[in-house]
Design an enzyme around this catalytic site. Structure first.
Site, mmCIF file in Angstrom:
data_model
loop_
_atom_site.group_PDB
_atom_site.id
_atom_site.type_symbol
_atom_site.label_atom_id
_atom_site.label_comp_id
_atom_site.label_asym_id
_atom_site.label_seq_id
_atom_site.Cartn_x
_atom_site.Cartn_y
_atom_site.Cartn_z
ATOM 1 N N ASP A 59 -7.285 2.952 -3.329
ATOM 2 C CA ASP A 59 -8.036 2.930 -2.074
ATOM 3 C C ASP A 59 -8.359 4.363 -1.678
ATOM 4 O OD1 ASP A 59 -9.141 2.486 0.400
ATOM 5 O OD2 ASP A 59 -7.315 1.696 1.323
ATOM 6 N N LYS B 233 -0.964 -0.827 -4.512
ATOM 7 C CA LYS B 233 -2.200 -0.123 -4.162
ATOM 8 C C LYS B 233 -1.866 1.332 -3.879
ATOM 9 C CE LYS B 233 -4.416 -0.401 -0.064
ATOM 10 N NZ LYS B 233 -5.264 -0.988 1.006
ATOM 11 N N LEU B 234 -2.540 2.236 -4.561
ATOM 12 C CA LEU B 234 -2.331 3.663 -4.362
ATOM 13 C C LEU B 234 -3.451 4.245 -3.514
ATOM 14 C CD1 LEU B 234 -1.393 4.822 -7.994
ATOM 15 C CD2 LEU B 234 0.146 4.079 -6.161
ATOM 16 N N LYS B 235 -3.104 4.945 -2.464
ATOM 17 C CA LYS B 235 -4.090 5.724 -1.722
ATOM 18 C C LYS B 235 -4.453 6.952 -2.559
ATOM 19 C CE LYS B 235 -4.205 3.384 2.227
ATOM 20 N NZ LYS B 235 -5.438 2.818 2.829
ATOM 21 N N ASP C 76 -14.431 -2.426 2.262
ATOM 22 C CA ASP C 76 -13.529 -2.639 3.394
ATOM 23 C C ASP C 76 -14.253 -2.208 4.657
ATOM 24 O OD1 ASP C 76 -11.571 -2.502 5.353
ATOM 25 O OD2 ASP C 76 -10.245 -1.162 4.264
ATOM 26 N N LYS D 189 -10.359 -7.649 6.783
ATOM 27 C CA LYS D 189 -9.454 -7.284 7.868
ATOM 28 C C LYS D 189 -9.985 -7.966 9.122
ATOM 29 C CE LYS D 189 -7.899 -2.839 6.047
ATOM 30 N NZ LYS D 189 -8.099 -1.376 6.092
ATOM 31 N N ASN E 258 -10.515 5.184 0.969
ATOM 32 C CA ASN E 258 -10.842 5.355 2.397
ATOM 33 C C ASN E 258 -12.009 6.297 2.607
ATOM 34 O OD1 ASN E 258 -7.409 5.011 2.856
ATOM 35 N ND2 ASN E 258 -8.845 3.622 3.846
ATOM 36 N N GLU F 24 -11.227 0.672 -3.844
ATOM 37 C CA GLU F 24 -11.586 0.240 -2.496
ATOM 38 C C GLU F 24 -12.287 1.344 -1.720
ATOM 39 O OE1 GLU F 24 -9.229 -1.546 1.440
ATOM 40 O OE2 GLU F 24 -8.159 -1.164 -0.436
ATOM 41 N N GLY G 163 -4.574 -4.696 5.488
ATOM 42 C CA GLY G 163 -3.610 -4.478 6.557
ATOM 43 C C GLY G 163 -3.886 -3.186 7.302
ATOM 44 N N SER H 51 0.846 -1.184 0.000
ATOM 45 C CA SER H 51 0.000 0.000 0.000
ATOM 46 C C SER H 51 0.885 1.239 0.000
ATOM 47 C CB SER H 51 -0.913 -0.001 1.235
ATOM 48 O OG SER H 51 -1.765 1.116 1.238
#
Length: 369
Positions: free
Chosen positions: A189, A161-163, A239, A263, A191, A214, A291, A135
């Site tokens: 992702d 994985k790119l935020k 998630d 998770k 969030n 995500e 994670g 990540s």
């Protein structure tokens, strides 16, 4: 087993570099380990959340109170301490899945150690090693992002994985695709950083051939995610919205997600995580293990879970060196893009005394017989 003692060990471990997401920047893994002692074996676990309730409602100080005042008294009152009895004992306490997961994992670790059985065997793992993704947080510049991705690929990580967040989405994804090619397994992702009003903007990510996006919208809003999935071709992965197997079944039925991130702490522990896996696997929905910047105490059982048959996408079970210059357990080292599944009894690892001493802020007994 009979419970004799429960100790909380508050640790703070510096990260090798700041980790920025849409909800904040972390520079230290600041949490607690739970150490239980029974008459037959000892067990360890890691509380997965942070000192502040920014990523999830639970936080370090609050979880300590919940464990001390509500969960432990119920568990200590059990005639026989065992993993099978924990969920009924804790059921009347609403929510607090991460606190329940910490207690449940420590008890499970002790129980399996007393049997001489590994968590991987107990869960039904089918692999000796699992592919590792990484990540990548939000960086100040595209150049720094590309350098970071290049470094991780050189280390052997098999998926990136790119935020992302509003203002940092299309350009970083485009830059990574142009530099490293269309064959790179790539996902993003958010969030929960977007709203359904951003659907047309998020649809522009379709051209990059991503594995998934995500948790793009508000957590627990399955209806909005289903509507978004209708408007984009990139698979939506949930998630934060999935708290148990029931939520997972609902999300799949609504087509609110086409990939599931598991998770274990978020869903209340490894038994419920296995149920989430089973539901998704039965519906042909790919699963991968997320994670939460775990130390080796949290990373080891995640690797055991990620070795189940339905985990067909690389997870965030990165090497210890991704986050820590020194871990509190023997480090997990990447070999050919994979990490080994622990096979020793219980979770397969325990803290090293010297690193644990240096990274410990305080220790406190929550329960003594």
């Amino acid at each position: 087993m009979k419970l004799e003692r429960v100790e909380i060990v508050h640790v703070a471990i510096p990260l090798v570099s700041p980790f920025r997401t849409s909800f904040g920047t972390m520079t230290t893994k600041d949490t607690f380990l739970l150490h239980i002692v029974t008459d037959t074996a000892e067990g360890w676990s890691e509380f997965a959340a942070d000192p502040e309730p920014l990523y999830c409602p639970e936080f370090v100080a609050g979880a300590e109170i919940v464990l001390r005042d509500f969960l432990l008294p119920r568990v200590a009152a059990l005639p026989v301490l065992g993993t099978a009895h924990l969920a009924p004992a804790m059921a009347k306490i609403k929510g607090h899945e991460l606190a329940k997961a910490a207690l449940g994992t420590a008890v499970l670790d002790a129980e399996l150690r007393s049997y001489g059985m590994s968590l991987a065997t107990y869960l039904g793992a089918v692999r000796e090693r699992v592919p590792a993704g990484v990540s990548v947080g939000i960086h100040p510049t595209l150049g720094e992002l590309l350098d970071a991705v290049e470094g991780y690929l050189a280390e052997g990580y098999v998926r990136i994985k790119l935020k992302i967040e509003p203002g940092w989405d299309l350009e970083p994804v485009r830059a990574v695709r142009e530099r490293f090619g269309a064959e790179l397994p790539l996902q993003v992702d958010a969030n929960t950083a977007y709203t359904l009003a951003d659907a047309e903007h998020l649809r522009r990510l379709d051209e990059f051939g991503l594995l998934l996006i995500e948790e793009p919208l508000d957590e627990n809003n399955l209806h909005a995610h289903a509507r978004l999935q209708q408007r984009i071709s990139t698979p939506v992965c949930l998630d934060e919205s999935l708290h148990n197997a029931r939520d997972t079944a609902s999300a799949i039925a609504m087509d609110a997600c086409r990939v599931v991130n598991v998770k274990p702490a978020r869903v209340g522990g490894y038994l419920e995580a296995r149920r989430v896996h089973d539901v998704a696997h039965a519906h042909g929905v790919p699963v991968w293990c997320g994670g939460m910047l775990e130390t080796g105490i949290g990373r080891a059982p995640n690797l055991a879970l990620a070795a189940l048959p339905g985990f067909t996408l690389p997870g965030d079970t990165s090497a210890s060196s991704r986050y820590f210059a020194e871990d509190i357990t023997e480090p997990f080292v990447l070999v050919d893009g994979h990490l080994p599944v622990p096979r020793k009894p219980g979770i397969g690892v325990e803290p090293l005394p010297e690193p644990l001493r240096r990274f410990t802020r305080h220790r406190r007994d929550l329960y003594v017989i």
